[in-house]
Design a protein around this motif. Structure first.
Motif, short mmCIF file in Angstrom:
data_model
loop_
_atom_site.label_atom_id
_atom_site.label_comp_id
_atom_site.label_asym_id
_atom_site.label_seq_id
_atom_site.Cartn_x
_atom_site.Cartn_y
_atom_site.Cartn_z
N SER A 12 0.86 -1.16 0.00
CA SER A 12 0.00 0.00 0.00
C SER A 12 0.91 1.21 0.00
O SER A 12 2.11 1.09 0.20
CB SER A 12 -0.90 0.01 1.23
N PRO A 16 0.86 8.82 3.57
CA PRO A 16 -0.58 8.98 3.68
C PRO A 16 -1.17 9.59 2.41
O PRO A 16 -0.57 10.46 1.80
CB PRO A 16 -0.75 9.94 4.87
N ASP A 20 -7.89 9.53 1.10
CA ASP A 20 -8.39 8.36 1.80
C ASP A 20 -8.75 8.66 3.26
O ASP A 20 -9.07 7.77 4.02
CB ASP A 20 -7.35 7.23 1.77
N GLU A 179 -8.87 4.40 8.25
CA GLU A 179 -8.44 5.42 7.29
C GLU A 179 -7.21 6.20 7.76
O GLU A 179 -6.35 6.55 6.97
CB GLU A 179 -9.60 6.38 7.00
N ALA A 182 -2.16 5.26 9.77
CA ALA A 182 -0.72 5.47 9.59
C ALA A 182 -0.26 6.88 9.96
O ALA A 182 0.95 7.15 9.92
CB ALA A 182 -0.33 5.17 8.15
N ASN A 269 0.38 0.77 6.59
CA ASN A 269 -0.25 0.63 5.28
C ASN A 269 0.11 -0.66 4.56
O ASN A 269 -0.46 -0.97 3.51
CB ASN A 269 0.10 1.82 4.39
N ARG A 270 1.05 -1.41 5.11
CA ARG A 270 1.40 -2.70 4.50
C ARG A 270 0.49 -3.82 4.98
O ARG A 270 0.60 -4.95 4.51
CB ARG A 270 2.87 -3.02 4.76
N ASP A 272 -3.05 -5.01 4.54
CA ASP A 272 -4.09 -4.74 3.55
C ASP A 272 -5.47 -4.71 4.20
O ASP A 272 -5.93 -5.71 4.76
CB ASP A 272 -4.05 -5.80 2.45
N HIS A 274 -8.00 -2.86 2.37
CA HIS A 274 -8.75 -2.15 1.33
C HIS A 274 -10.14 -2.73 1.10
O HIS A 274 -11.13 -1.99 1.09
CB HIS A 274 -7.96 -2.18 0.02
#
Length: 292
Positions: A12, A16, A20, A179, A182, A269-270, A272, A274
């Motif tokens: 990802s 930031p 999002d 959201e 991070a 963000n790694r 997942d 989504h």
């Protein structure tokens, strides 16, 4: 370890993406029509969520303060500065809605003031640490809330049978925690530039924060159950433990993602999120469109 590696190979954005982190104005207007035991009529599981709600206004104010303290340090990174502003907006919205939630608990006779005093004493101790250490505490707790939120969003059984409005409030909160998961971590990366120092700081803080979080949550449930006259209800205590650790087992299921925090090179963000996040956003949009 192979499972953790699979988690962390999902890519990802490392920075930031402000698009999002939307700024919503969703209000839930809780009132006396909300059932006292809104989660399937189960007292102790309901009080698990209620205990978290009591923690949030003071806790999220602390998160805002710890991140905003370093606004000048990130002013040259416009994307991160914008993400911080969106983070503050979302957390302020959480404070507003959970204060309303907690007012309903107070109307039921819950000892909100006494429990908040415990949190304030915790914060007085935390204020003795450096601003960078307090930011590391925020990043750690934001990871903890993010992985719990992800479990709530991806596992429908977590809120199955809950009162509709309360379930949507918790989904909304989980969406926004996911959201902005991070933001504090990325600010910490700017403030503590030495990778080894940052790694040791965040890992040590995570261990301490997890212990305090677990103790406080269970104590809050204990106090709320006592207020309800439910302390000796062994069936509900067993039901709570089964719900937390067996089925749907949110605390058991988040453990690999909690453990991922300790892998060098980790970034929130790694992990997942989504697919579950997009599905939950659609549900929230539909709810907000129906709400005056």
């Amino acid at each position: 370890m192979s499972y953790l590696k699979r988690l962390l190979t999902r890519r990802s954005p490392a920075k930031p993406v402000c698009a999002d982190i939307p700024r919503r104005n969703v209000r839930f207007s809780l009132d006396e029509q909300t059932p006292r035991y809104w989660y399937r009529g189960w007292p102790h599981v309901t009080r698990f969520f209620d205990g978290l709600s009591i923690m949030f206004p003071l806790g999220e104010k602390l998160f805002i303060d710890s991140v905003v303290h370093f606004r000048k340090a990130i002013e040259n990174d416009s994307a991160l500065a914008e993400a911080v502003d969106a983070f503050v907006y979302q957390e302020a919205s959480h404070i507003r809605e959970h204060r309303s939630y907690n007012q309903q608990l107070a109307a039921q006779g819950a000892p909100i003031d006494a429990l908040e005093q415990l949190l304030l004493r915790r914060q007085e101790v935390g204020n003795k640490f450096s601003p960078a250490m307090r930011l590391a505490m925020t990043a750690s707790l934001e990871h903890f809330t993010a992985i719990l939120s992800d479990q709530l969003l991806r596992n429908p059984a977590v809120l199955k049978g809950a009162d509709g409005k309360m379930a949507m409030l918790w989904r909304w909160h989980a969406i926004e925690e996911t959201e902005h998961k991070a933001v504090a971590y990325d600010v910490l990366g700017v403030v503590v530039s030495n990778p080894l120092r940052r790694y040791l700081m965040r890992c040590g803080v995570m261990l301490i924060m997890t212990g305090y979080f677990a103790i406080d949550v269970m104590y809050f449930i204990y106090r709320l159950a006592g207020n309800d006259g439910q302390l000796r209800n062994g069936r509900e205590w067993l039901r709570l433990l089964g719900w937390l650790f067996v089925s749907p087992g949110p605390l058991t299921r988040v453990f690999p993602r909690w453990l991922a925090w300790f892998i060098p090179g980790f970034h929130p963000n790694r992990l997942d999120t989504h697919e579950a996040l997009e599905a939950a956003r659609q549900t929230l949009d539909e709810y907000a469109g129906r709400t005056p």
